[in-house]
Design a protein around this motif. Structure first.
Motif, mmCIF file in Angstrom:
data_model
loop_
_atom_site.group_PDB
_atom_site.id
_atom_site.type_symbol
_atom_site.label_atom_id
_atom_site.label_comp_id
_atom_site.label_asym_id
_atom_site.label_seq_id
_atom_site.Cartn_x
_atom_site.Cartn_y
_atom_site.Cartn_z
ATOM 1 N N VAL A 182 40.409 38.703 37.181
ATOM 2 C CA VAL A 182 39.810 39.057 36.260
ATOM 3 C C VAL A 182 40.142 40.560 35.701
ATOM 4 C CG1 VAL A 182 37.444 40.114 35.890
ATOM 5 C CG2 VAL A 182 37.832 37.962 36.917
ATOM 6 N N PHE A 183 40.449 41.331 36.852
ATOM 7 C CA PHE A 183 41.007 42.802 36.595
ATOM 8 C C PHE A 183 42.238 42.684 35.740
ATOM 9 C CE2 PHE A 183 39.136 44.297 40.785
ATOM 10 C CZ PHE A 183 37.970 44.762 40.302
ATOM 11 N N LEU A 184 43.246 41.842 36.143
ATOM 12 C CA LEU A 184 44.425 41.539 35.230
ATOM 13 C C LEU A 184 44.146 41.166 33.737
ATOM 14 C CD1 LEU A 184 46.838 39.973 37.783
ATOM 15 C CD2 LEU A 184 47.137 42.468 36.673
ATOM 16 N N LEU A 185 43.249 40.264 33.390
ATOM 17 C CA LEU A 185 42.870 39.698 32.286
ATOM 18 C C LEU A 185 42.272 40.823 31.742
ATOM 19 C CD1 LEU A 185 43.084 37.108 30.952
ATOM 20 C CD2 LEU A 185 40.627 36.810 31.518
ATOM 21 N N SER A 186 41.477 41.943 32.141
ATOM 22 C CA SER A 186 40.853 43.100 31.426
ATOM 23 C C SER A 186 41.782 43.953 31.021
ATOM 24 C CB SER A 186 39.692 43.566 32.152
ATOM 25 O OG SER A 186 38.693 42.638 32.690
ATOM 26 N N TYR A 187 43.026 44.187 31.675
ATOM 27 C CA TYR A 187 43.972 45.093 31.594
ATOM 28 C C TYR A 187 44.465 44.941 30.115
ATOM 29 C CZ TYR A 187 48.043 48.103 32.554
ATOM 30 O OH TYR A 187 49.246 49.131 32.591
ATOM 31 N N ARG A 188 44.870 46.451 29.632
ATOM 32 C CA ARG A 188 45.592 46.462 28.385
ATOM 33 C C ARG A 188 46.588 47.614 28.461
ATOM 34 N NH1 ARG A 188 43.801 42.290 28.092
ATOM 35 N NH2 ARG A 188 42.794 41.352 26.681
ATOM 36 N N GLY A 189 47.775 47.234 28.379
ATOM 37 C CA GLY A 189 48.798 48.150 28.377
ATOM 38 C C GLY A 189 49.269 48.925 27.129
ATOM 39 N N LEU A 228 46.161 34.424 34.881
ATOM 40 C CA LEU A 228 46.009 33.036 35.052
ATOM 41 C C LEU A 228 46.604 32.471 36.341
ATOM 42 C CD1 LEU A 228 46.697 31.927 31.450
ATOM 43 C CD2 LEU A 228 44.651 31.959 32.534
ATOM 44 N N ALA A 229 48.044 33.208 36.645
ATOM 45 C CA ALA A 229 48.443 32.815 37.958
ATOM 46 C C ALA A 229 47.748 33.167 39.330
ATOM 47 C CB ALA A 229 49.796 33.440 38.031
ATOM 48 N N ALA A 230 46.889 34.202 38.894
ATOM 49 C CA ALA A 230 46.112 34.559 40.297
ATOM 50 C C ALA A 230 44.817 33.579 40.525
ATOM 51 C CB ALA A 230 45.677 36.149 40.014
ATOM 52 N N VAL A 231 44.400 33.368 39.439
ATOM 53 C CA VAL A 231 43.262 32.325 39.290
ATOM 54 C C VAL A 231 43.620 31.044 39.916
ATOM 55 C CG1 VAL A 231 41.491 31.023 38.097
ATOM 56 C CG2 VAL A 231 42.037 33.478 37.528
ATOM 57 N N GLY A 232 45.073 30.563 39.421
ATOM 58 C CA GLY A 232 45.704 29.219 39.908
ATOM 59 C C GLY A 232 45.872 29.449 41.308
ATOM 60 N N VAL A 233 46.228 30.397 41.952
ATOM 61 C CA VAL A 233 46.455 30.379 43.518
ATOM 62 C C VAL A 233 45.043 30.321 44.080
ATOM 63 C CG1 VAL A 233 46.845 32.217 45.267
ATOM 64 C CG2 VAL A 233 48.364 31.996 43.196
ATOM 65 N N ILE A 272 42.826 47.121 41.352
ATOM 66 C CA ILE A 272 44.028 46.261 41.634
ATOM 67 C C ILE A 272 44.774 46.329 42.938
ATOM 68 C CG2 ILE A 272 46.024 44.979 40.637
ATOM 69 C CD1 ILE A 272 44.816 45.275 37.957
ATOM 70 N N GLY A 273 44.965 47.608 43.003
ATOM 71 C CA GLY A 273 46.070 48.026 43.931
ATOM 72 C C GLY A 273 45.190 48.087 45.382
ATOM 73 N N VAL A 274 43.918 48.459 45.456
ATOM 74 C CA VAL A 274 43.027 48.303 46.731
ATOM 75 C C VAL A 274 42.959 47.019 47.192
ATOM 76 C CG1 VAL A 274 40.861 48.728 47.522
ATOM 77 C CG2 VAL A 274 42.064 50.460 46.264
ATOM 78 N N VAL A 275 42.883 45.836 46.386
ATOM 79 C CA VAL A 275 42.818 44.742 46.651
ATOM 80 C C VAL A 275 44.001 44.080 47.175
ATOM 81 C CG1 VAL A 275 42.067 42.243 45.859
ATOM 82 C CG2 VAL A 275 40.780 44.108 44.940
ATOM 83 N N GLY A 276 45.124 44.391 46.552
ATOM 84 C CA GLY A 276 46.281 44.055 47.098
ATOM 85 C C GLY A 276 46.573 44.674 48.213
ATOM 86 N N ALA A 295 38.902 37.326 46.214
ATOM 87 C CA ALA A 295 39.700 38.419 46.111
ATOM 88 C C ALA A 295 41.016 38.143 44.946
ATOM 89 C CB ALA A 295 40.598 38.916 47.254
ATOM 90 N N MET A 296 41.309 36.847 45.029
ATOM 91 C CA MET A 296 42.354 36.382 43.867
ATOM 92 C C MET A 296 41.642 36.046 42.738
ATOM 93 S SD MET A 296 45.458 36.578 45.428
ATOM 94 C CE MET A 296 46.200 35.831 43.978
ATOM 95 N N CYS A 297 40.558 35.786 42.575
ATOM 96 C CA CYS A 297 39.945 35.415 41.128
ATOM 97 C C CYS A 297 39.607 36.885 40.779
ATOM 98 C CB CYS A 297 38.621 34.950 41.302
ATOM 99 S SG CYS A 297 38.784 33.094 41.696
ATOM 100 N N ALA A 298 39.059 38.192 41.749
ATOM 101 C CA ALA A 298 38.842 39.320 41.287
ATOM 102 C C ALA A 298 39.987 39.826 40.655
ATOM 103 C CB ALA A 298 38.511 40.001 42.319
ATOM 104 N N VAL A 299 41.276 39.709 41.397
ATOM 105 C CA VAL A 299 42.734 40.221 40.545
ATOM 106 C C VAL A 299 42.788 39.562 39.345
ATOM 107 C CG1 VAL A 299 44.891 40.130 40.980
ATOM 108 C CG2 VAL A 299 43.528 40.767 42.887
#
Length: 214
Positions: A70-77, A91-96, A23-27, A64-68
């Motif tokens: 997907v990555f965020l959707l896969s993230y679990r804290g 969802l916001a990243a995909v919306g962008v 996620i960081g590399v993409v950003g 890139a935004m769709c990849a972010v």
């Protein structure tokens, strides 16, 4: 010599470190790649990062935004709030990506789509700021390591930068005029905010200021 099998917990930790770094590399790289590549293609610079949707690097921006997302959707804290915020940011990243900003000459439903893009962008950056300012800075250890303390400073700076950039963008109607338009303030503010987001997640992935020796 027999290799020690990797514990499931260690594998999970490494997977999440990789996910955060991805996620960081993409950003971190997205603004640079969009701006430089579009210049190489001879298509000039846009007034904003979102404006690159109407350029030769549109697919790169959307991908890139769709990849972010997907990555965020896969993230679990560690707690449910982490998952909620990451899902909202996803969802916001995909919306962008799927709701582009208004073109130079809007028509028909472009206004509605542009509004959805604006809402998605604001929610995206607010969610990422919350990650940096709150979620990433938590610790179960009453005596955090020097590296953790240093990482918390990075998160704080990145979160503040994102909020300041968002505030300046929201105030652009009053702060910027035709004389400053040629300097593309929205482009640079968005780029700085995205880079701050990338640095924050790279730090969370311990690519920066790691507690572990590599």
């Amino acid at each position: 010599m027999v290799a020690t099998p990797t514990a499931p917990h260690d594998t999970l930790v490494h997977s999440y470190l990789f996910l955060r770094r991805a996620i960081g590399v993409v950003g971190l790289s997205l603004p640079v790649v969009l701006i430089v590549l579009n210049l190489v293609l001879g298509d000039g610079m846009r007034a904003s990062i979102s404006g690159y949707y109407y350029s030769g690097v549109r697919d790169l921006l959307v991908g890139a935004m769709c990849a972010v997302g997907v990555f965020l959707l896969s993230y679990r804290g560690y707690e449910p709030v982490d998952d909620i915020v990451s899902n909202i940011a996803a969802l916001a990243a995909v919306g962008v990506a799927i709701f582009p900003t208004a073109p130079a000459h809007p028509m028909g439903g472009d206004g509605l789509v542009s509004t959805l893009h604006l809402i998605s962008s604001v929610v995206f950056f607010l969610s990422l700021s919350y990650f940096s300012l709150v979620l990433f800075r938590r610790s179960d250890d009453p005596t955090p390591t020097p590296a953790k303390t240093a990482r918390n400073r990075v998160y704080l700076v990145c979160g503040v930068i994102m909020l300041v950039c968002l505030g300046l963008l929201a105030s652009s109607v009053w702060l910027f005029d035709a004389a400053t338009a040629s300097m593309r303030p929205a482009l640079w503010l968005e780029a700085i905010a995205i880079v701050a987001f990338g640095v924050s997640w790279l730090t969370k992935g311990e690519a920066i200021l790691s507690d572990h020796k590599h």
